[in-house]
Design a protein around this motif. Structure first.
Motif, short mmCIF file in Angstrom:
data_model
loop_
_atom_site.label_atom_id
_atom_site.label_comp_id
_atom_site.label_asym_id
_atom_site.label_seq_id
_atom_site.Cartn_x
_atom_site.Cartn_y
_atom_site.Cartn_z
N LEU A 191 0.86 -1.27 0.02
CA LEU A 191 0.00 0.19 -0.09
C LEU A 191 0.74 1.40 0.15
O LEU A 191 0.34 2.29 -0.33
CB LEU A 191 -0.88 -0.07 1.37
N ASP A 192 2.16 1.18 0.41
CA ASP A 192 2.93 2.39 0.39
C ASP A 192 2.34 3.56 1.12
O ASP A 192 1.96 4.73 0.59
CB ASP A 192 3.29 2.71 -1.05
N PRO A 193 1.80 3.24 2.31
CA PRO A 193 0.97 4.47 3.05
C PRO A 193 1.95 5.56 3.34
O PRO A 193 1.21 6.76 3.71
CB PRO A 193 0.57 3.74 4.24
N GLY A 194 3.43 5.55 3.47
CA GLY A 194 3.96 6.97 3.63
C GLY A 194 4.17 7.05 5.28
O GLY A 194 5.22 7.39 5.50
N LEU A 195 3.20 6.56 6.15
CA LEU A 195 3.31 6.59 7.32
C LEU A 195 2.85 5.34 8.03
O LEU A 195 1.72 5.04 7.60
CB LEU A 195 2.69 7.72 7.95
N VAL A 196 3.32 4.86 9.01
CA VAL A 196 2.98 3.60 9.70
C VAL A 196 2.78 4.13 11.34
O VAL A 196 3.95 4.61 11.90
CB VAL A 196 3.86 2.45 9.68
N VAL A 197 1.89 3.88 12.09
CA VAL A 197 1.79 4.20 13.50
C VAL A 197 1.77 2.91 14.29
O VAL A 197 1.04 1.87 13.80
CB VAL A 197 0.52 5.05 13.75
N LEU A 198 2.61 2.89 15.07
CA LEU A 198 3.06 1.63 15.86
C LEU A 198 2.03 1.68 17.06
O LEU A 198 2.37 2.59 17.97
CB LEU A 198 4.25 1.33 16.09
N GLY A 199 1.03 0.81 17.30
CA GLY A 199 0.39 0.89 18.49
C GLY A 199 0.30 -0.51 19.42
O GLY A 199 0.98 -1.68 18.90
N GLY A 200 -0.59 -0.65 20.33
CA GLY A 200 -0.76 -1.82 21.13
C GLY A 200 0.26 -1.80 22.19
O GLY A 200 1.25 -1.13 22.41
N GLY A 201 0.05 -2.78 23.17
CA GLY A 201 0.95 -2.89 24.33
C GLY A 201 2.33 -3.21 24.19
O GLY A 201 3.04 -2.46 24.81
#
Length: 380
Positions: free
Chosen positions: A317-327
């Protein structure tokens, strides 16, 4: 509820967008005459949908009343039916949070690799019964959105395609009468990050959750991508292992990257000279931060594996930004290791740590509930 006039709908929509505004400001923004805006505001005030909220001084020195969404507009509920913890947030339609509560899910079954929605719903239902009396003076309940740790193929809870487990979950919740929608928990977390968190400036991004389980959600053009059957972002179902002579195991990647197997791998490689191995992800990352070599190795290896999962997301998808979440995913040590992995592989993506942490899912459910309620008020 009484149907609103066209001008009242327009004024309510503009006031929702601004938060607070004077009649002249609304008149100018909408291109409506001041008498028309005043009539619309009176209509809305009579229904309790707007109220006065102080005043502001204009350029001529005269003061003008400020208006905002009123208590009569009601409130919404976001419910996170989590695997290990359930959360409920109540928001007024003005956007103000009225209440936020949570409770552990204590059933051992809920901590297995598969979702036990009934066990989580029992905890959420008990929490709801304690919470609702505290919202008695908050106006009508306009919408409930429930975030589930499973694929949501149809957001309508009455859909015949819902699994028996979902139907049992809804029964256990004993929800009050109100419009209801179901949504995947990771999708809700992505909505929260896009509206309230670290992705507010991004028209497109991916949210990747790493914790007890793994998941991803995709926002394209400011809109959540659900896919044809609600399966968009279900990275837990990627074939794993993908190796010659080895058959992929159903949800094998989720088990491999989940917190339980992270701790099992850590324990298997833990030297006796370091004492007992960590018994929780929190302890593992704490000891890694304190400089414990085997803990640091375990965290580095896990960050590499999560980084490889993100490579798959970026390649598609080449989103440009990935937000990392979760515990686990929102831990600074893991974020740092993921960034190093992606840099080594020359993957063109920015990584940001979740700004909302464990509450992202329930915050997103409440955001969606408010959006649905406002749309119904303004456009129905």
């Amino acid at each position: 509820m009484t149907s609103l006039s066209t001008s009242a709908r327009a004024v309510l929509a503009e006031l929702t967008r601004r938060g607070r505004a004077t009649r002249p400001q609304i008149s100018q923004a909408l291109g409506l005459s001041k008498p028309t805006v005043s009539t619309a505001m009176s209509e809305l005030e009579e229904l309790g949908l707007v109220r006065e909220d102080g005043s502001v001084q204009g350029h001529t020195g005269r003061s003008a009343l400020l208006w905002r969404i009123g208590e009569g507009a009601g409130h919404v509920l976001g419910v996170d039916v989590g695997v290990t913890r359930t959360r409920i947030h109540a928001h007024a339609l003005s956007g103000e949070r009225l209440l936020g509560v949570s409770r552990d899910v204590t059933s051992p079954a809920s901590r297995s690799g598969t979702a036990d929605l009934t066990a989580s719903a029992d905890a959420a239902g008990a929490l709801l019964r304690e919470t609702l009396p505290r919202l008695g003076d908050s106006g009508p309940l306009r919408q409930i959105v429930i975030a589930l740790p499973t694929v949501v193929t149809d957001r309508d809870p009455a859909a015949a395609s819902q699994s028996p487990e979902v139907h049992d979950m809804l029964k256990a919740l004993s929800l009050p009468p109100a419009p209801l929608l179901l949504e995947n928990n990771v999708n809700c977390a992505a909505v929260a990050e896009g509206n309230l968190g670290v992705a507010q400036d991004a028209a497109q991004f991916a949210y990747v959750q790493a914790g007890v389980r793994i998941g991803a959600a995709l926002v394209i053009g400011g809109r959540l991508l659900r896919g044809a059957s609600g399966w968009a972002g279900e990275v837990a179902h990627l074939p794993f292992p993908w190796d010659a002579g080895r058959e992929p195991v159903p949800e094998g990647l989720e088990r491999f990257l989940g917190a339980e197997h992270l701790l099992l791998r850590t324990a298997a490689a833990w030297p006796a000279s370091e004492g007992a191995p960590p018994t929780s992800a929190e302890e593992l990352f704490r000891r890694a931060g304190e400089g414990c070599p085997p803990a640091q190795r375990a965290v580095t290896e896990h960050a590499t594996q999560v980084g490889r999962l993100i490579v798959a997301v970026v390649a598609l998808l080449d989103p440009g930004l990935v937000v990392l979440g979760g515990g686990v995913g929102s831990n600074p040590l893991l974020v740092q290791g993921v960034q190093e992995t992606l840099s080594t592989l020359s993957i063109p993506v920015e990584i940001r740590r979740s700004g909302l942490g464990a509450t992202a899912t329930v915050e997103g459910a409440a955001v969606l509930a408010r959006e649905q309620a406002l749309h119904r008020l303004i456009h129905a």
